[in-house]
Scaffold this motif. Structure first.
Motif, PDB file in Angstrom:
ATOM      1  N   ASP A   5     -13.078   5.347  10.476  1.00  0.00           N
ATOM      2  CA  ASP A   5     -11.734   4.933  10.492  1.00  0.00           C
ATOM      3  C   ASP A   5     -11.481   3.757  11.503  1.00  0.00           C
ATOM      4  O   ASP A   5     -10.840   3.034  11.481  1.00  0.00           O
ATOM      5  CB  ASP A   5     -10.520   5.787  10.572  1.00  0.00           C
ATOM      6  CG  ASP A   5     -10.354   6.495   9.537  1.00  0.00           C
ATOM      7  OD1 ASP A   5      -9.286   7.370   9.178  1.00  0.00           O
ATOM      8  OD2 ASP A   5     -10.853   6.146   8.269  1.00  0.00           O
ATOM      9  N   ALA A   9      -9.112  -0.373  10.478  1.00  0.00           N
ATOM     10  CA  ALA A   9      -7.983  -1.316  11.165  1.00  0.00           C
ATOM     11  C   ALA A   9      -8.533  -2.724  11.579  1.00  0.00           C
ATOM     12  O   ALA A   9      -8.002  -3.814  11.271  1.00  0.00           O
ATOM     13  CB  ALA A   9      -7.254  -0.430  12.300  1.00  0.00           C
ATOM     14  N   LEU A  63      -7.175   4.278   1.078  1.00  0.00           N
ATOM     15  CA  LEU A  63      -6.770   4.372   2.629  1.00  0.00           C
ATOM     16  C   LEU A  63      -5.390   3.861   2.787  1.00  0.00           C
ATOM     17  O   LEU A  63      -5.010   3.183   2.141  1.00  0.00           O
ATOM     18  CB  LEU A  63      -7.736   3.006   3.211  1.00  0.00           C
ATOM     19  CG  LEU A  63      -9.292   3.450   3.464  1.00  0.00           C
ATOM     20  CD1 LEU A  63     -10.080   2.244   3.866  1.00  0.00           C
ATOM     21  CD2 LEU A  63      -9.591   4.674   4.095  1.00  0.00           C
ATOM     22  N   LEU A  65      -3.137   2.679   5.917  1.00  0.00           N
ATOM     23  CA  LEU A  65      -3.127   2.555   7.237  1.00  0.00           C
ATOM     24  C   LEU A  65      -1.474   1.792   7.649  1.00  0.00           C
ATOM     25  O   LEU A  65      -1.090   0.991   7.023  1.00  0.00           O
ATOM     26  CB  LEU A  65      -4.116   1.351   7.483  1.00  0.00           C
ATOM     27  CG  LEU A  65      -4.095   0.638   9.069  1.00  0.00           C
ATOM     28  CD1 LEU A  65      -4.946   1.763   9.775  1.00  0.00           C
ATOM     29  CD2 LEU A  65      -4.733  -0.711   9.075  1.00  0.00           C
ATOM     30  N   GLU A  66      -1.293   2.814   8.589  1.00  0.00           N
ATOM     31  CA  GLU A  66       0.276   2.581   8.911  1.00  0.00           C
ATOM     32  C   GLU A  66       0.243   1.646  10.259  1.00  0.00           C
ATOM     33  O   GLU A  66      -0.199   1.921  11.173  1.00  0.00           O
ATOM     34  CB  GLU A  66       0.957   3.889   9.285  1.00  0.00           C
ATOM     35  CG  GLU A  66       1.337   4.504   8.036  1.00  0.00           C
ATOM     36  CD  GLU A  66       1.474   6.126   8.247  1.00  0.00           C
ATOM     37  OE1 GLU A  66       0.769   6.688   9.088  1.00  0.00           O
ATOM     38  OE2 GLU A  66       1.971   6.733   7.254  1.00  0.00           O
TER      39      GLU A  66
END
Lengths: 494, 100
Positions: A5, A9, A63, A65-66
């Motif tokens: 992970d 990002a 996935l 992603l916040e």
């Protein structure tokens, strides 16, 4: 979440912000050579970064992603599944190919607006990548507008009355389309208080009110105007035919597809409760009408670029077939179709650009004899056409195979017939173009072929050849890529 | 309480804008009509924000702000394109409509 992970990002950030920053650099520091190298290296880095991202998606499923660590429902999510991944790969591959081509093209024609082209291309790239990974309705609206604001001027850059007029028409379609999309988003929010796609998908499916159906209608019509889905296709053949070859390649392979991508993304999942099987059949019929209309128009054109542009109208129709079929195999088939069509269509437009550069026009009757001077280029064009028509052994065949399998599995044989018809018509318009080109030139022909003494610049020749080769190579990798594509595929509707 | 009044106004504005976009061919008029449509959507979003039980909801308000920024950019670009189109072709009405 696991250690991989840590790459997700930065990868997504790079894909969105690197082209955006490059666009700003391009605006402030107009050095053609530097910017071309920058564009090519960004494309190469994107491809490298997509490898571990694909591995993560494969290993962990879709996935989410916040952004900024703000959790849903407050935060804005990025969402990557097999569909988004395929579009990111397509954007990187086509982007890299077109970047190389553009570096040659802008030199060959000493394009007066080369600088603007580069700025717009970077912005477009950023907008597209952001659009494909957005998991929030309003964020999608913003990325859609970034894409539009870069795409319309790319058409206008070609100069001349026809290009400007086509760009104006495109702009009005896009403008009204975006307002309808925003209206849909507003209605969804009024009805549900939600914007994030994962949250919209996770709802109990029985709870869709009439407001949501109207919202889906507004969103779909808006997106159809942006994607030029039949019958809102009016602007596309003009705009894509008038733009410069690298711009046409980007618009046909990526921009129109981005809006069509959103249609299937939103229909399956977030708005599944807002439509019935009958409505799904209707969407399929609209898709098939687009396939037939686009193909028949492509057969009637007298110039090469409108043929390719009408072919885009036809090929976008296949994406809508996912709505009535809605199974994992159909999902794989439609994504594969989007991939193959993107690569092949870019190759087709770039090769057409080389023909125009070589012979000075793109009238079909005047193509006679160009196989002698531009043989490799013509071969790339023919191969790309074969991939679009979906003949074996190209990737287009695998895509159609999967779509037909899905249709037959569910007893909806009529879609299989339509897919077959579409393939046949595509083969016809491709062979029509090729047959014009391999004719011997008539002796009384008023415009003899321009002498291409040095042959084509390599920067111009190789991108269409390699993109067409990639569209063929996808024919061998169907089984290998299927599990990647299937990530996040919707469950078969009952 | 007055939400319905604003909703109806938004609906009317949207219809007027849509009519203009479909009927008018003169470029600037058509652009204005599209702007009226956009304004209708913004108004509707403000109604949505105001109608929530526990005070105004900031999310639709943020959407309107962003939407205005986008509408202004698109309008600016469209005006520039129209000017350019006029300079090249000497026309302001590519479809030859007859509204003045």
């Amino acid at each position: 979440m696991t250690e991989l992970d840590s790459l997700v990002a930065p990868t997504l950030t790079f894909l969105i912000f690197a082209p955006l920053l490059a666009g700003v650099v391009a605006l402030l520091w107009p050095r053609g050579l530097v910017l071309d190298l920058l564009s090519i290296s960004l494309g190469a880095i994107s491809l490298v970064l997509l490898v571990p991202l694909s591995g993560t998606v494969m290993g962990q499923g879709p996935l989410l992603l916040e952004l900024g660590g703000h959790e849903l429902p407050l935060g804005i999510p990025l969402y990557v599944d097999g569909l988004a991944l395929a579009m990111l790969w397509l954007t990187a591959l086509t982007g890299l190919g077109t970047a190389v081509y553009a570096s040659g093209w802008l030199r060959s024609v000493s394009h007066p607006s080369g600088q603007q082209y580069r700025v717009l291309w970077f912005l477009l790239w950023s907008g597209l990548n952001a659009l494909f990974v957005s998991g929030d309705l309003f964020n999608i609206y913003v990325t859609l507008e970034i894409t539009t604001l870069a795409a319309v001027p790319l058409v206008a850059l070609a100069r001349g009355r026809e290009a400007l007029s086509a760009a104006m028409q495109y702009l009005y379609f896009a403008l009204v389309g975006s307002i309808l999309f925003l209206l849909g988003v507003a209605l969804v929010y009024a009805e549900t208080g939600l914007l994030a796609l994962p949250e919209l998908s996770a709802r109990e499916s029985e709870a869709a009110g009439p407001g949501e159906t109207i919202a889906l209608l507004a969103i779909t019509v808006g997106l159809a105007m942006k994607a030029a889905l039949f019958p809102a296709h009016g602007w596309l053949p003009r705009a894509h035919a008038a733009a410069s070859p690298p711009a046409s390649a980007l618009l046909s392979a990526l921009v129109a597809k981005a809006a069509a991508y959103l249609v299937i993304r939103l229909w399956l999942g977030p708005f599944e409760a807002a439509w019935t099987p009958a409505v799904a059949q209707l969407m399929g019929v609209v898709g098939v009408l687009g396939i037939l209309y686009g193909s028949l128009q492509a057969l009637r054109q007298h110039r090469l670029k409108p043929v390719i542009a009408y072919s885009t109208v036809a090929q976008l129709g296949y994406l809508l077939l996912l709505i009535p079929l809605a199974s994992v195999v159909a999902w794989q088939g439609v994504i594969y179709h989007a991939l193959v069509h993107g690569l092949a269509k870019a190759a087709f437009f770039l090769a057409a650009g080389n023909l125009i550069l070589g012979i000075g026009h793109d009238r079909l009757v005047g193509l006679a004899g160009c196989d002698r001077v531009l043989s490799k280029n013509l071969l790339a064009m023919a191969v790309a056409g074969v991939a679009i028509a979906g003949l074996p052994p190209t990737g287009g065949f695998i895509a159609k195979w999967w779509m037909i399998t899905a249709a037959l599995e569910q007893g909806q044989w009529w879609w299989a017939v339509a897919i077959g018809m579409g393939g046949l018509l595509a083969a016809l318009y491709v062979f029509r173009v090729v047959s014009f080109a391999v004719h011997s030139p008539r002796p009384w022909h008023e415009e003899p072929l321009r002498e291409t003494r040095h042959g084509l610049n390599r920067l111009l020749l190789w991108p269409p050849v390699l993109l067409a080769a990639a569209a063929v190579a996808l024919g061998m990798t169907g089984e290998l890529l299927a599990p990647f594509l299937a990530v996040g595929a919707p469950e078969v509707s009952p | 309480m007055t939400g319905w009044l604003f909703s109806v106004t938004a609906g009317l504005l949207f219809a007027i804008g849509l009519y203009g976009v479909l009927i008018r061919t003169e470029l600037v008029r058509r652009l204005l009509a599209a702007n009226v449509m956009a304004t209708a959507v913004f108004l509707f979003l403000i109604v949505v924000a105001a109608e929530t039980p526990d005070g105004p909801d900031p999310v639709p308000q943020a959407m309107v702000l962003t939407g205005i920024v986008i509408a202004v950019s698109l309008t600016a670009f469209a005006l520039a394109l129209i000017r350019h189109f006029r300079a090249v072709t000497g026309e302001s009405d590519p479809e030859g409509g007859d509204d003045d």
